[in-house]
Design a protein around this motif. Sequence first.
Motif, PDB file in Angstrom:
ATOM      1  N   ARG A  21       0.849  -1.179   0.000  1.00 38.68           N
ATOM      2  CA  ARG A  21       0.000   0.000   0.000  1.00 38.68           C
ATOM      3  C   ARG A  21       0.883   1.226   0.000  1.00 38.68           C
ATOM      4  O   ARG A  21       1.962   1.214   0.559  1.00 38.68           O
ATOM      5  N   ASP A  22       0.400   2.248  -0.647  1.00 40.69           N
ATOM      6  CA  ASP A  22       1.138   3.503  -0.681  1.00 40.69           C
ATOM      7  C   ASP A  22       0.841   4.254   0.607  1.00 40.69           C
ATOM      8  O   ASP A  22      -0.250   4.801   0.774  1.00 40.69           O
ATOM      9  N   ARG A  23       1.789   4.257   1.514  1.00 38.62           N
ATOM     10  CA  ARG A  23       1.636   4.919   2.813  1.00 38.62           C
ATOM     11  C   ARG A  23       2.876   5.751   3.096  1.00 38.62           C
ATOM     12  O   ARG A  23       3.985   5.396   2.707  1.00 38.62           O
ATOM     13  N   ASP A  24       2.677   6.846   3.830  1.00 39.90           N
ATOM     14  CA  ASP A  24       3.828   7.624   4.255  1.00 39.90           C
ATOM     15  C   ASP A  24       4.363   7.041   5.565  1.00 39.90           C
ATOM     16  O   ASP A  24       3.851   6.025   6.051  1.00 39.90           O
ATOM     17  N   GLY A  25       5.380   7.661   6.124  1.00 41.43           N
ATOM     18  CA  GLY A  25       6.003   7.167   7.342  1.00 41.43           C
ATOM     19  C   GLY A  25       5.075   7.114   8.538  1.00 41.43           C
ATOM     20  O   GLY A  25       5.317   6.374   9.491  1.00 41.43           O
ATOM     21  N   GLU A  26       3.982   7.880   8.494  1.00 42.59           N
ATOM     22  CA  GLU A  26       3.020   7.893   9.593  1.00 42.59           C
ATOM     23  C   GLU A  26       1.808   7.015   9.306  1.00 42.59           C
ATOM     24  O   GLU A  26       0.841   7.032  10.049  1.00 42.59           O
ATOM     25  N   GLY A  27       1.853   6.268   8.192  1.00 43.28           N
ATOM     26  CA  GLY A  27       0.774   5.353   7.871  1.00 43.28           C
ATOM     27  C   GLY A  27      -0.379   5.950   7.085  1.00 43.28           C
ATOM     28  O   GLY A  27      -1.350   5.267   6.801  1.00 43.28           O
ATOM     29  N   ARG A  28      -0.296   7.246   6.719  1.00 40.62           N
ATOM     30  CA  ARG A  28      -1.362   7.869   5.922  1.00 40.62           C
ATOM     31  C   ARG A  28      -1.259   7.414   4.476  1.00 40.62           C
ATOM     32  O   ARG A  28      -0.164   7.242   3.941  1.00 40.62           O
ATOM     33  N   ALA A  29      -2.413   7.239   3.857  1.00 42.43           N
ATOM     34  CA  ALA A  29      -2.442   6.825   2.453  1.00 42.43           C
ATOM     35  C   ALA A  29      -1.802   7.896   1.577  1.00 42.43           C
ATOM     36  O   ALA A  29      -2.093   9.079   1.712  1.00 42.43           O
ATOM     37  N   ARG A  30      -0.925   7.475   0.701  1.00 41.73           N
ATOM     38  CA  ARG A  30      -0.266   8.354  -0.265  1.00 41.73           C
ATOM     39  C   ARG A  30      -0.135   7.583  -1.568  1.00 41.73           C
ATOM     40  O   ARG A  30       0.329   6.450  -1.570  1.00 41.73           O
ATOM     41  N   ASN A  31      -0.515   8.194  -2.657  1.00 39.79           N
ATOM     42  CA  ASN A  31      -0.385   7.535  -3.943  1.00 39.79           C
ATOM     43  C   ASN A  31       1.039   7.730  -4.429  1.00 39.79           C
ATOM     44  O   ASN A  31       1.440   8.840  -4.754  1.00 39.79           O
ATOM     45  N   ALA A  32       1.791   6.652  -4.482  1.00 37.25           N
ATOM     46  CA  ALA A  32       3.202   6.715  -4.865  1.00 37.25           C
ATOM     47  C   ALA A  32       3.422   6.481  -6.358  1.00 37.25           C
ATOM     48  O   ALA A  32       4.559   6.420  -6.801  1.00 37.25           O
ATOM     49  N   ARG A  33       2.342   6.340  -7.128  1.00 40.92           N
ATOM     50  CA  ARG A  33       2.520   6.127  -8.565  1.00 40.92           C
ATOM     51  C   ARG A  33       3.228   7.319  -9.174  1.00 40.92           C
ATOM     52  O   ARG A  33       2.977   8.468  -8.798  1.00 40.92           O
ATOM     53  N   PRO A  34       4.109   7.072 -10.115  1.00 39.83           N
ATOM     54  CA  PRO A  34       4.746   8.201 -10.803  1.00 39.83           C
ATOM     55  C   PRO A  34       3.684   8.966 -11.591  1.00 39.83           C
ATOM     56  O   PRO A  34       2.632   8.425 -11.941  1.00 39.83           O
ATOM     57  N   ARG A  35       3.954  10.241 -11.826  1.00 34.22           N
ATOM     58  CA  ARG A  35       3.011  11.095 -12.548  1.00 34.22           C
ATOM     59  C   ARG A  35       3.732  11.832 -13.660  1.00 34.22           C
ATOM     60  O   ARG A  35       4.926  12.070 -13.592  1.00 34.22           O
ATOM     61  N   ASP A  36       2.951  12.220 -14.667  1.00 36.54           N
ATOM     62  CA  ASP A  36       3.523  13.014 -15.749  1.00 36.54           C
ATOM     63  C   ASP A  36       3.496  14.486 -15.347  1.00 36.54           C
ATOM     64  O   ASP A  36       3.081  14.832 -14.234  1.00 36.54           O
ATOM     65  N   GLY A  37       3.924  15.349 -16.245  1.00 35.40           N
ATOM     66  CA  GLY A  37       4.001  16.773 -15.944  1.00 35.40           C
ATOM     67  C   GLY A  37       2.675  17.436 -15.647  1.00 35.40           C
ATOM     68  O   GLY A  37       2.636  18.491 -15.037  1.00 35.40           O
ATOM     69  N   LEU A  38       1.572  16.812 -16.069  1.00 34.97           N
ATOM     70  CA  LEU A  38       0.246  17.357 -15.784  1.00 34.97           C
ATOM     71  C   LEU A  38      -0.423  16.623 -14.628  1.00 34.97           C
ATOM     72  O   LEU A  38      -1.618  16.759 -14.411  1.00 34.97           O
ATOM     73  N   GLY A  39       0.364  15.828 -13.898  1.00 44.49           N
ATOM     74  CA  GLY A  39      -0.152  15.173 -12.707  1.00 44.49           C
ATOM     75  C   GLY A  39      -0.930  13.900 -12.963  1.00 44.49           C
ATOM     76  O   GLY A  39      -1.482  13.322 -12.034  1.00 44.49           O
ATOM     77  N   ARG A  40      -0.961  13.440 -14.218  1.00 41.51           N
ATOM     78  CA  ARG A  40      -1.680  12.189 -14.515  1.00 41.51           C
ATOM     79  C   ARG A  40      -0.864  11.006 -14.027  1.00 41.51           C
ATOM     80  O   ARG A  40       0.354  10.957 -14.253  1.00 41.51           O
ATOM     81  N   PRO A  41      -1.524  10.039 -13.362  1.00 42.89           N
ATOM     82  CA  PRO A  41      -0.779   8.871 -12.885  1.00 42.89           C
ATOM     83  C   PRO A  41      -0.267   8.025 -14.046  1.00 42.89           C
ATOM     84  O   PRO A  41      -0.947   7.853 -15.055  1.00 42.89           O
ATOM     85  N   LEU A  42       0.937   7.539 -13.878  1.00 39.22           N
ATOM     86  CA  LEU A  42       1.565   6.630 -14.834  1.00 39.22           C
ATOM     87  C   LEU A  42       1.646   5.252 -14.196  1.00 39.22           C
ATOM     88  O   LEU A  42       1.518   5.116 -12.978  1.00 39.22           O
ATOM     89  N   PRO A  43       1.901   4.219 -14.964  1.00 40.74           N
ATOM     90  CA  PRO A  43       2.044   2.883 -14.370  1.00 40.74           C
ATOM     91  C   PRO A  43       3.234   2.837 -13.403  1.00 40.74           C
ATOM     92  O   PRO A  43       4.229   3.544 -13.599  1.00 40.74           O
ATOM     93  N   TYR A  44       3.130   2.013 -12.372  1.00 45.00           N
ATOM     94  CA  TYR A  44       4.257   1.810 -11.472  1.00 45.00           C
ATOM     95  C   TYR A  44       5.470   1.391 -12.296  1.00 45.00           C
ATOM     96  O   TYR A  44       5.355   0.638 -13.253  1.00 45.00           O
ATOM     97  N   GLY A  45       6.618   1.916 -11.954  1.00 43.39           N
ATOM     98  CA  GLY A  45       7.842   1.591 -12.665  1.00 43.39           C
ATOM     99  C   GLY A  45       8.142   2.516 -13.827  1.00 43.39           C
ATOM    100  O   GLY A  45       9.255   2.499 -14.347  1.00 43.39           O
ATOM    101  N   ALA A  46       7.177   3.325 -14.261  1.00 43.64           N
ATOM    102  CA  ALA A  46       7.402   4.263 -15.364  1.00 43.64           C
ATOM    103  C   ALA A  46       8.189   5.463 -14.855  1.00 43.64           C
ATOM    104  O   ALA A  46       8.185   5.775 -13.666  1.00 43.64           O
ATOM    105  N   ASP A  47       8.867   6.120 -15.779  1.00 42.18           N
ATOM    106  CA  ASP A  47       9.562   7.354 -15.421  1.00 42.18           C
ATOM    107  C   ASP A  47       8.542   8.476 -15.361  1.00 42.18           C
ATOM    108  O   ASP A  47       7.801   8.699 -16.309  1.00 42.18           O
TER     109      ASP A  47
END
Length: 179
Positions: A21-47
Amino acid sequence: MDSPADSPRHSADPLRPVDARDRDGEGRARNARPRDGLGRPLPYGADGVPRQPEGVVRAPGETVAEAQRLLDAGRPFHAHEVFEDAWKSGPEEERELWRGMAQLAVGLTHAARGNVTGGARLLRRGAGAVTEWAASASGQDRPHGMDLGRIAGWARELAQDVEGGAPVDAGARAPRLRG
């Protein structure tokens, strides 16, 4: 969800462990998916482009300068994050100003993504918010060097262009926040 791989607790992506799960150090949900310049989520592992850190407290001048840098680079989604930090951490009397600026940046984001309705709506909402803030702040239409009248005019003009079908290049259509 048709299969376990469609479940948020399972992953079909070999670069992402099952039950991760995408969580920060305090356990809050955080979406760790990479994003493009306009903030659109990219697949995990993408630049993707580097993410804007959240919760950064900046002086107002630093907020404006960092947001302008990101806008000029065609990254209005990331500029929105900078304005959102100011909105959440700034003085109460400026919160609506920063909220309106965040709406303008996310409106530009949606317009550049091709979302005509959302882009135009957020651009107009942000223009109204900064205009209303300036009127209620004893005529203060240039807070921290920002020309709110010109910014609101830019947003309304862009909203019309977007509704007219004009494609939007976020960097080319970025507003000048100061002078």
